[in-house]
Write a protein that holds these residues in place. Structure first.
Motif, PDB file in Angstrom:
ATOM      1  N   LEU A  82     -13.114  -5.566  16.020  1.00 38.63           N
ATOM      2  CA  LEU A  82     -14.193  -4.604  16.283  1.00 38.63           C
ATOM      3  C   LEU A  82     -13.699  -3.417  17.116  1.00 38.63           C
ATOM      4  O   LEU A  82     -14.200  -2.298  16.955  1.00 38.63           O
ATOM      5  CB  LEU A  82     -15.370  -5.305  16.960  1.00 38.63           C
ATOM      6  N   THR A  83     -12.731  -3.637  17.975  1.00 45.28           N
ATOM      7  CA  THR A  83     -12.151  -2.534  18.750  1.00 45.28           C
ATOM      8  C   THR A  83     -11.474  -1.531  17.817  1.00 45.28           C
ATOM      9  O   THR A  83     -11.620  -0.314  17.982  1.00 45.28           O
ATOM     10  CB  THR A  83     -11.159  -3.079  19.798  1.00 45.28           C
ATOM     11  N   LYS A  84     -10.754  -2.019  16.813  1.00 49.09           N
ATOM     12  CA  LYS A  84     -10.129  -1.123  15.822  1.00 49.09           C
ATOM     13  C   LYS A  84     -11.193  -0.413  15.002  1.00 49.09           C
ATOM     14  O   LYS A  84     -11.053   0.775  14.684  1.00 49.09           O
ATOM     15  CB  LYS A  84      -9.195  -1.915  14.895  1.00 49.09           C
ATOM     16  N   GLN A  85     -12.253  -1.124  14.644  1.00 46.66           N
ATOM     17  CA  GLN A  85     -13.342  -0.492  13.897  1.00 46.66           C
ATOM     18  C   GLN A  85     -13.996   0.610  14.733  1.00 46.66           C
ATOM     19  O   GLN A  85     -14.297   1.699  14.226  1.00 46.66           O
ATOM     20  CB  GLN A  85     -14.381  -1.531  13.471  1.00 46.66           C
ATOM     21  N   ALA A  86     -14.199   0.338  16.029  1.00 49.09           N
ATOM     22  CA  ALA A  86     -14.806   1.339  16.919  1.00 49.09           C
ATOM     23  C   ALA A  86     -13.916   2.568  17.026  1.00 49.09           C
ATOM     24  O   ALA A  86     -14.416   3.709  17.030  1.00 49.09           O
ATOM     25  CB  ALA A  86     -15.063   0.732  18.294  1.00 49.09           C
ATOM     26  N   ALA A  87     -12.602   2.369  17.114  1.00 54.42           N
ATOM     27  CA  ALA A  87     -11.679   3.516  17.196  1.00 54.42           C
ATOM     28  C   ALA A  87     -11.808   4.379  15.955  1.00 54.42           C
ATOM     29  O   ALA A  87     -11.843   5.615  16.039  1.00 54.42           O
ATOM     30  CB  ALA A  87     -10.242   3.014  17.373  1.00 54.42           C
ATOM     31  N   TRP A  88     -11.890   3.752  14.789  1.00 54.64           N
ATOM     32  CA  TRP A  88     -12.044   4.524  13.545  1.00 54.64           C
ATOM     33  C   TRP A  88     -13.387   5.239  13.526  1.00 54.64           C
ATOM     34  O   TRP A  88     -13.460   6.412  13.175  1.00 54.64           O
ATOM     35  CB  TRP A  88     -11.909   3.592  12.338  1.00 54.64           C
ATOM     36  N   LEU A  89     -14.444   4.548  13.896  1.00 52.47           N
ATOM     37  CA  LEU A  89     -15.774   5.161  13.903  1.00 52.47           C
ATOM     38  C   LEU A  89     -15.831   6.328  14.883  1.00 52.47           C
ATOM     39  O   LEU A  89     -16.525   7.326  14.626  1.00 52.47           O
ATOM     40  CB  LEU A  89     -16.833   4.109  14.242  1.00 52.47           C
ATOM     41  N   ASN A  90     -15.111   6.251  15.996  1.00 49.16           N
ATOM     42  CA  ASN A  90     -15.066   7.379  16.943  1.00 49.16           C
ATOM     43  C   ASN A  90     -14.372   8.590  16.330  1.00 49.16           C
ATOM     44  O   ASN A  90     -14.701   9.724  16.655  1.00 49.16           O
ATOM     45  CB  ASN A  90     -14.365   6.965  18.237  1.00 49.16           C
ATOM     46  N   LYS A  91     -13.397   8.368  15.445  1.00 49.71           N
ATOM     47  CA  LYS A  91     -12.705   9.484  14.783  1.00 49.71           C
ATOM     48  C   LYS A  91     -13.596  10.180  13.761  1.00 49.71           C
ATOM     49  O   LYS A  91     -13.388  11.350  13.455  1.00 49.71           O
ATOM     50  CB  LYS A  91     -11.456   8.980  14.040  1.00 49.71           C
ATOM     51  N   PHE A  92     -14.565   9.439  13.210  1.00 51.66           N
ATOM     52  CA  PHE A  92     -15.423   9.980  12.154  1.00 51.66           C
ATOM     53  C   PHE A  92     -16.893   9.834  12.545  1.00 51.66           C
ATOM     54  O   PHE A  92     -17.609   8.977  12.033  1.00 51.66           O
ATOM     55  CB  PHE A  92     -15.133   9.267  10.825  1.00 51.66           C
ATOM     56  N   PRO A  93     -17.353  10.696  13.472  1.00 52.42           N
ATOM     57  CA  PRO A  93     -18.708  10.554  14.016  1.00 52.42           C
ATOM     58  C   PRO A  93     -19.821  10.826  13.003  1.00 52.42           C
ATOM     59  O   PRO A  93     -20.975  10.525  13.278  1.00 52.42           O
ATOM     60  CB  PRO A  93     -18.740  11.574  15.160  1.00 52.42           C
ATOM     61  N   ASN A  94     -19.480  11.367  11.840  1.00 51.22           N
ATOM     62  CA  ASN A  94     -20.501  11.625  10.823  1.00 51.22           C
ATOM     63  C   ASN A  94     -20.718  10.424   9.892  1.00 51.22           C
ATOM     64  O   ASN A  94     -21.611  10.456   9.054  1.00 51.22           O
ATOM     65  CB  ASN A  94     -20.118  12.846   9.993  1.00 51.22           C
ATOM     66  N   VAL A  95     -19.935   9.367  10.035  1.00 53.97           N
ATOM     67  CA  VAL A  95     -20.048   8.202   9.154  1.00 53.97           C
ATOM     68  C   VAL A  95     -20.979   7.167   9.781  1.00 53.97           C
ATOM     69  O   VAL A  95     -20.785   6.757  10.925  1.00 53.97           O
ATOM     70  CB  VAL A  95     -18.657   7.569   8.889  1.00 53.97           C
ATOM     71  N   ALA A  96     -21.988   6.760   9.008  1.00 50.07           N
ATOM     72  CA  ALA A  96     -22.890   5.682   9.416  1.00 50.07           C
ATOM     73  C   ALA A  96     -22.516   4.441   8.600  1.00 50.07           C
ATOM     74  O   ALA A  96     -22.122   4.548   7.439  1.00 50.07           O
ATOM     75  CB  ALA A  96     -24.336   6.072   9.153  1.00 50.07           C
ATOM     76  N   VAL A  97     -22.619   3.270   9.219  1.00 50.17           N
ATOM     77  CA  VAL A  97     -22.241   2.025   8.547  1.00 50.17           C
ATOM     78  C   VAL A  97     -23.390   1.017   8.611  1.00 50.17           C
ATOM     79  O   VAL A  97     -24.302   1.143   9.425  1.00 50.17           O
ATOM     80  CB  VAL A  97     -20.965   1.402   9.168  1.00 50.17           C
ATOM     81  N   THR A  98     -23.288   0.038   7.741  1.00 54.84           N
ATOM     82  CA  THR A  98     -24.216  -1.100   7.750  1.00 54.84           C
ATOM     83  C   THR A  98     -23.413  -2.339   8.099  1.00 54.84           C
ATOM     84  O   THR A  98     -22.333  -2.555   7.548  1.00 54.84           O
ATOM     85  CB  THR A  98     -24.872  -1.279   6.368  1.00 54.84           C
ATOM     86  N   ILE A  99     -23.953  -3.145   8.989  1.00 60.16           N
ATOM     87  CA  ILE A  99     -23.294  -4.406   9.346  1.00 60.16           C
ATOM     88  C   ILE A  99     -24.110  -5.530   8.725  1.00 60.16           C
ATOM     89  O   ILE A  99     -25.303  -5.687   9.026  1.00 60.16           O
ATOM     90  CB  ILE A  99     -23.180  -4.572  10.874  1.00 60.16           C
ATOM     91  N   GLU A 100     -23.444  -6.264   7.834  1.00 59.96           N
ATOM     92  CA  GLU A 100     -24.085  -7.377   7.144  1.00 59.96           C
ATOM     93  C   GLU A 100     -23.801  -8.676   7.884  1.00 59.96           C
ATOM     94  O   GLU A 100     -22.659  -8.947   8.255  1.00 59.96           O
ATOM     95  CB  GLU A 100     -23.518  -7.540   5.725  1.00 59.96           C
ATOM     96  N   GLY A 101     -24.843  -9.494   8.080  1.00 60.82           N
ATOM     97  CA  GLY A 101     -24.678 -10.814   8.676  1.00 60.82           C
ATOM     98  C   GLY A 101     -24.792 -11.881   7.599  1.00 60.82           C
ATOM     99  O   GLY A 101     -25.659 -11.797   6.726  1.00 60.82           O
ATOM    100  N   HIS A 102     -23.897 -12.867   7.640  1.00 56.38           N
ATOM    101  CA  HIS A 102     -23.867 -13.933   6.633  1.00 56.38           C
ATOM    102  C   HIS A 102     -23.743 -15.294   7.296  1.00 56.38           C
ATOM    103  O   HIS A 102     -23.239 -15.409   8.410  1.00 56.38           O
ATOM    104  CB  HIS A 102     -22.674 -13.731   5.688  1.00 56.38           C
ATOM    105  N   ALA A 103     -24.163 -16.326   6.563  1.00 49.99           N
ATOM    106  CA  ALA A 103     -24.065 -17.703   7.041  1.00 49.99           C
ATOM    107  C   ALA A 103     -23.543 -18.582   5.903  1.00 49.99           C
ATOM    108  O   ALA A 103     -23.519 -18.167   4.749  1.00 49.99           O
ATOM    109  CB  ALA A 103     -25.441 -18.198   7.496  1.00 49.99           C
ATOM    110  N   ASP A 104     -23.151 -19.813   6.249  1.00 49.85           N
ATOM    111  CA  ASP A 104     -22.727 -20.731   5.185  1.00 49.85           C
ATOM    112  C   ASP A 104     -23.959 -21.358   4.537  1.00 49.85           C
ATOM    113  O   ASP A 104     -25.091 -21.083   4.922  1.00 49.85           O
ATOM    114  CB  ASP A 104     -21.725 -21.763   5.710  1.00 49.85           C
TER     115      ASP A 104
END
Length: 174
Positions: free
Chosen positions: A87-109
Motif C-alpha cells: 500500500l505504501t508503493k500504491q500511495a507513492a504512485w497515487l501521489n504522482k498522479f493526483p488526477n487518478v481516482a481508484v476503486t478498492i474492492e474487498g473480497h472474501a473466501d
C-alpha cells in the motif's frame, strides 16, 4: 519429263524448307550462372520493439506498485507488514498522479454467509482505503466496494484457494 521436273522442284523446295528450319550453331554460349553465395549464418530475429507504458495508466500502476492486491488472514481485515509495503508503493504512485481516482474492492473466501462475507469484504476495502488516506491520498479519490465471496480468483475449496480470495484490490481505470 514434266514428271521429273516436278519431282526435282518438289525435292528442291523440301530441301530449302528443311534448311530454313534448322537451328544454327551458336558460336558464343551465354555466361555460366554466377556461383551462389553461401547462406548467411543464422541470426536470431531482432527483439520486438518495447512498448512504452503510458504514465498514469493501469499498466504503469502495476509496474510501479508491483501489485494491486493485498491479502488477509481468515476473518481478518487488519493491514499486516507485507500489505503495508504494498500500500505504501500504491500511495507513492497515487501521489504522482493526483488526477487518478481508484476503486478498492474487498473480497472474501467462500466460507460464511453471503451477508457476513459482504461485510468482511467491506471492512477489508475500507482498511486499505484508510491506510492510503493516512498516507496522504485524498479520500475523495478512493471509492470502496465489497464483492464478498462473489468474485473468487481461485475456485478451489482448500486453504490455498481461500487465501488467494481473502483480498483487497486497488483498481485503476484503463
Amino acid at each position: 519429263m514434266a514428271h521429273l521436273t516436278m519431282r526435282i522442284a518438289l525435292v528442291s523446295a523440301l530441301a530449302l524448307s528443311v534448311a530454313a528450319c534448322s537451328k544454327k550453331k551458336v558460336e558464343e554460349l551465354p555466361p555460366a550462372p554466377a556461383a551462389t553465395a553461401p547462406a548467411p549464418a543464422y541470426e536470431p530475429p531482432a527483439p520486438a520493439p518495447t512498448t512504452t507504458t503510458v504514465p498514469g495508466s493501469r499498466a504503469d500502476f502495476l509496474e510501479q506498485a508491483g501489485t494491486d492486491t493485498i491479502h488477509f488472514g481468515t476473518d481478518l481485515y487488519d493491514i499486516d507488514g507485507e500489505s503495508q509495503g504494498i500500500l505504501t508503493k500504491q500511495a507513492a504512485w497515487l501521489n504522482k498522479f493526483p488526477n487518478v481516482a481508484v476503486t478498492i474492492e474487498g473480497h472474501a473466501d467462500e466460507r460464511g454467509t453471503r451477508e457476513y462475507n459482504l461485510a468482511l469484504g467491506d471492512r477489508r476495502a475500507n482498511a486499505a482505503k484508510n491506510f492510503l488516506v493516512n498516507a496522504g491520498i485524498s479520500a475523495s479519490r478512493l471509492s470502496v466496494i465489497s464483492y464478498g465471496k462473489e468474485r473468487p480468483v481461485a475456485t478451489g475449496s482448500d486453504e490455498a484457494s481461500w487465501a488467494q480470495n481473502r483480498r483487497a484490490v486497488t483498481v485503476v481505470p484503463n
